[in-house]
Enzyme design. Structure first.
Site, PDB file in Angstrom:
ATOM      1  N   LYS A 169       0.889  -1.174   0.000  1.00 17.34           N
ATOM      2  CA  LYS A 169       0.000   0.000   0.000  1.00 17.34           C
ATOM      3  C   LYS A 169       0.924   1.220   0.000  1.00 17.34           C
ATOM      4  CE  LYS A 169      -1.906   2.976   1.993  1.00 17.34           C
ATOM      5  NZ  LYS A 169      -1.707   4.406   1.639  1.00 17.34           N
ATOM      6  N   GLU A 242       9.065   1.292  11.137  1.00 17.62           N
ATOM      7  CA  GLU A 242      10.143   2.256  10.826  1.00 17.62           C
ATOM      8  C   GLU A 242       9.509   3.636  10.925  1.00 17.62           C
ATOM      9  OE1 GLU A 242      13.204   1.685  10.339  1.00 17.62           O
ATOM     10  OE2 GLU A 242      13.511  -0.253   9.384  1.00 17.62           O
ATOM     11  N   CYS A 276      13.754  10.635   6.782  1.00 18.11           N
ATOM     12  CA  CYS A 276      13.677  10.209   8.181  1.00 18.11           C
ATOM     13  C   CYS A 276      15.036  10.361   8.846  1.00 18.11           C
ATOM     14  CB  CYS A 276      13.184   8.773   8.270  1.00 18.11           C
ATOM     15  SG  CYS A 276      14.168   7.610   7.330  1.00 18.11           S
ATOM     16  N   GLU A 374       9.417  16.069  15.326  1.00 15.22           N
ATOM     17  CA  GLU A 374       9.992  15.897  13.992  1.00 15.22           C
ATOM     18  C   GLU A 374       9.504  17.040  13.098  1.00 15.22           C
ATOM     19  OE1 GLU A 374       8.599  12.610  11.537  1.00 15.22           O
ATOM     20  OE2 GLU A 374      10.665  12.085  11.091  1.00 15.22           O
TER      21      GLU A 374
HETATM   22  P1  NAD Z   1       2.060   8.519   7.504  1.00 14.11           P
HETATM   23  O1  NAD Z   1       2.169   7.818   8.809  1.00 14.11           O
HETATM   24  O2  NAD Z   1       1.103   9.631   7.381  1.00 14.11           O
HETATM   25  O3  NAD Z   1       1.683   7.486   6.339  1.00 14.11           O
HETATM   26  C1  NAD Z   1       2.455   6.359   6.046  1.00 14.11           C
HETATM   27  C2  NAD Z   1       1.593   5.325   5.356  1.00 14.11           C
HETATM   28  O4  NAD Z   1       0.609   4.842   6.264  1.00 14.11           O
HETATM   29  C3  NAD Z   1       0.818   5.872   4.154  1.00 14.11           C
HETATM   30  O5  NAD Z   1       0.823   4.890   3.147  1.00 14.11           O
HETATM   31  C4  NAD Z   1      -0.575   6.067   4.720  1.00 14.11           C
HETATM   32  O6  NAD Z   1      -1.589   5.998   3.752  1.00 14.11           O
HETATM   33  C5  NAD Z   1      -0.676   4.894   5.666  1.00 14.11           C
HETATM   34  N1  NAD Z   1      -1.674   5.040   6.737  1.00 14.11           N
HETATM   35  C6  NAD Z   1      -2.160   6.184   7.281  1.00 14.11           C
HETATM   36  N2  NAD Z   1      -3.039   5.878   8.258  1.00 14.11           N
HETATM   37  C7  NAD Z   1      -3.113   4.526   8.334  1.00 14.11           C
HETATM   38  C8  NAD Z   1      -3.833   3.619   9.159  1.00 14.11           C
HETATM   39  N3  NAD Z   1      -4.652   4.031  10.110  1.00 14.11           N
HETATM   40  N4  NAD Z   1      -3.646   2.296   8.969  1.00 14.11           N
HETATM   41  C9  NAD Z   1      -2.782   1.847   8.036  1.00 14.11           C
HETATM   42  N5  NAD Z   1      -2.083   2.666   7.220  1.00 14.11           N
HETATM   43  C10 NAD Z   1      -2.241   3.990   7.371  1.00 14.11           C
HETATM   44  O7  NAD Z   1       3.543   8.989   7.150  1.00 14.11           O
HETATM   45  P2  NAD Z   1       3.996   9.887   5.904  1.00 14.11           P
HETATM   46  O8  NAD Z   1       3.611  11.291   6.144  1.00 14.11           O
HETATM   47  O9  NAD Z   1       3.600   9.229   4.633  1.00 14.11           O
HETATM   48  O10 NAD Z   1       5.591   9.735   6.009  1.00 14.11           O
HETATM   49  C11 NAD Z   1       6.398  10.579   6.766  1.00 14.11           C
HETATM   50  C12 NAD Z   1       6.837   9.876   8.045  1.00 14.11           C
HETATM   51  O11 NAD Z   1       7.495   8.663   7.726  1.00 14.11           O
HETATM   52  C13 NAD Z   1       7.854  10.680   8.832  1.00 14.11           C
HETATM   53  O12 NAD Z   1       7.529  10.622  10.187  1.00 14.11           O
HETATM   54  C14 NAD Z   1       9.167   9.961   8.569  1.00 14.11           C
HETATM   55  O13 NAD Z   1      10.130  10.116   9.575  1.00 14.11           O
HETATM   56  C15 NAD Z   1       8.698   8.560   8.481  1.00 14.11           C
HETATM   57  N6  NAD Z   1       9.682   7.752   7.754  1.00 14.11           N
HETATM   58  C16 NAD Z   1      10.422   6.854   8.442  1.00 14.11           C
HETATM   59  C17 NAD Z   1      11.379   6.104   7.785  1.00 14.11           C
HETATM   60  C18 NAD Z   1      12.218   5.082   8.520  1.00 14.11           C
HETATM   61  O14 NAD Z   1      12.814   4.254   7.850  1.00 14.11           O
HETATM   62  N7  NAD Z   1      12.270   5.074   9.846  1.00 14.11           N
HETATM   63  C19 NAD Z   1      11.556   6.244   6.408  1.00 14.11           C
HETATM   64  C20 NAD Z   1      10.781   7.169   5.736  1.00 14.11           C
HETATM   65  C21 NAD Z   1       9.845   7.914   6.412  1.00 14.11           C
END
Ligand code: NAD
Length: 523
Positions: A169, A242, A276, A374
């Protein structure tokens, strides 16, 4: 995602963040479609596992070949949908995935070989034990928009290599990159049911968790990660998380100011700070503070801002209005509390709606929201410290623990400081590049997550470990299968003493009693 997802119509809109141009509109998969995708994956997975590791890796080698051939188109698509400069898309996404393929191709065979477990326990010597690694079945990957290709693709390659099926997804902001990954894998020979993409928003992600998957690999925000962990707990579904970071950079007094300032500028502003592993907090020894700030400001002002598809552009847009609001809130709070904004601190509407200037801020303090939450944007906050202990304390004073970096000309000292930092990865004299080291595990401590992707530990997350034990003497009953009389008790006491008593004499006496030779061992 109020502006980009029309809830009633359940569509996601892929836009170019540099121009606002709509690239494509797609329907969100319904819960029924998500469930059906997972069932198709479940039905197809055993045949993929039965192919054997050699044939699966041949398919992944073909994927690697095709990705290399199409590197320019894929990198351009990433730039169009996520906004980062083309060179960053090429290096931090496409190249990372090419190398991740190299890693699984070189290592999956050895990893999947049964691993002998020699027995130390004397009573178990007549047995042969081994670890057998089996695929989970169907792995769900839920991924974010900031590295829309390298994040899901590296996880997918590991999952597929060991025999899983994958349902991905992708983020609602970058579905086209997710679909591009699917078309590359399918063209290489991964069956369509074995790797599927379900397009959609958070609700679609929630439906994936609700479907019959065997493990969830989630990359995204802490808030969503917590929601996922709660949903998974209901079913005891294993999850890998992650999550976010607030990575500190420690510049010690013997660091090279020119090197460290270039690193800080790249580390804070690559992908417009939406990594991240970005530098989100910078602590500099007081003796270098002013020259370091001066160098950072000079280098930041020279960055070429624009559409990442244009030659020479180094700094692109942020992904979405929502991210700009977070940056503005953090910068305004810092400004109000007396921080000095040395460059940036404003939007850049002349480039487009999603552009925010690369910003260097001095004199930040630990209580500012900029130093606690963050930011995930192009802001480099810098504070001075007097002593190494203080720097370590400041760096560790965070709910996050994804990565950290230490900058010094003395690598021995750098390593000693690195060992004191609470983070999943600490680099000495570099940052962020750990994500491109396919052998290195990636993941966080504290609120930054649970589990690791990449490297051997990342492969370990994609399998169930079964302990398999074979007795070498099938015709002999075990002595402990009842018959607990006095004689047996004494023999067993002797057996325990033989192994664990202190001193040779006591052990020898134990051995003789165990063998029933000494009086204590007779009926
Ligand atoms: P997000 O949490 O908003 O979304 C991530 C994914 O989760 C998307 O595909 C979203 O559609 C899905 N999602 C949202 N709500 C959900 C739910 N209730 N159930 C299941 N899936 C759901 O994050 P974002 O804004 O897309 O990404 C940015 C964040 O990701 C930042 O906090 C960044 O630090 C983190 N990040 C971490 C890493 C790592 O490796 N640690 C890498 C990249 C990004």
């Amino acid at each position: 995602m109020a502006t980009d997802v029309q809830i009633g119509a359940r569509r996601v809109i892929s836009r170019n963040p540099a121009t606002g141009e709509v690239l494509r509109e797609l329907e969100c998969a319904s819960p029924a479609e998500v469930h059906a995708a997972v069932e198709r994956a479940r039905a197809a997975q055993p045949a993929w596992a039965d192919l054997g590791v050699g044939r699966r890796l041949a398919v992944l080698r073909e994927f690697q070949r095709r990705l290399h051939e199409r590197k320019t188109e894929v990198a351009r698509l990433i730039t169009q949908e996520a906004g980062k400069p083309y060179v960053e898309a090429l290096l931090t996404e496409v190249t990372v995935v090419l190398d991740a393929a190299r890693f699984v191709i070189e290592n999956a065979h050895g990893f999947l070989r049964d691993e002998p477990v020699p027995h130390g326990n004397l009573a178990m010597k007549a047995k042969r034990g081994m670890l057998v690694r089996e695929p989970y079945g169907v792995i769900a990957i839920i991924s974010p928009w900031n590295y829309p290709f390298s994040t899901p693709a590296t996880e997918t390659l590991a999952a597929l290599a060991v025999g899983n099926a994958v349902v991905l997804k992708p983020s609602e902001l970058t579905p086209l990159v997710g679909l591009e990954l699917a078309s590359l894998l399918h063209a290489a020979g991964v069956p369509e049911e074995v790797f599927q993409v379900v397009v959609g928003d958070g609700a679609t992600g929630a439906a994936v968790l609700d479907a019959n998957v065997d493990k969830v690999i989630f990359t995204g925000s802490v808030a969503t990660g917590k929601r996922i962990a709660q949903a998974a707990a209901e079913r005891l579904l294993p999850v890998l998380l992650e999550l976010g970071g607030k990575d500190p950079m420690l510049v010690l007094e013997d660091a090279d100011v020119d090197v460290a300032s270039s690193a800080a500028v790249w580390g804070a502003f690559t992908n417009a700070g939406q990594a991240c592993l970005s530098i989100e907090r910078c602590y500099v020894h007081a003796s270098l503070y002013e020259p370091f700030l001066k160098a950072c400001v000079e280098k930041t002002k020279k960055l070429r801002v624009g559409n990442g598809l244009e030659e020479g552009v180094e700094f692109g847009p942020m992904i979405h209005e929502r991210q700009l609001h977070i940056v503005e809130r953090h910068v305004e709070d810092a400004r109000a509390q007396g921080a000095r904004i040395l460059t940036g601190g404003t939007r850049l509407p002349e480039f487009g709606a999603n552009f925010y200037a690369p910003t260097v801020i001095a004199d930040v303090t630990p209580e500012m929201v900029l130093m606690r939450e963050e930011t995930f944007g192009p802001v480099l906050p810098v504070a001075a410290f007097q002593a190494e202990d203080e720097a370590v304390r400041l760096a560790n004073d965070s709910e996050f623990g994804l990565a950290a970096s230490v900058w010094t000309r003395d690598s021995g000292r750098g390593e000693r400081v690195a060992r004191r930092l609470v983070a999943g990865t600490v680099m000495v004299n570099d940052m962020i590049s750990c994500f491109g080291i396919s052998e290195a595990p990636h993941g966080g401590m504290k609120a930054s997550g649970i589990g690791r992707t990449h490297g051997r530990i990342g492969l370990e997350e994609m399998v169930r470990v079964k302990y398999l034990d074979v007795d070498r003497m099938p015709g002999i009953k075990k002595v402990w299968w009842y018959g607990y009389g006095e004689r047996f008790r004494k023999q067993m006491e002797g057996f325990v003493d033989m192994q664990f008593a202190r001193g040779m004499g006591a052990r020898l006496s134990g051995a003789l009693r165990a063998a029933g030779v000494l009086r204590g061992g007779k009926r």
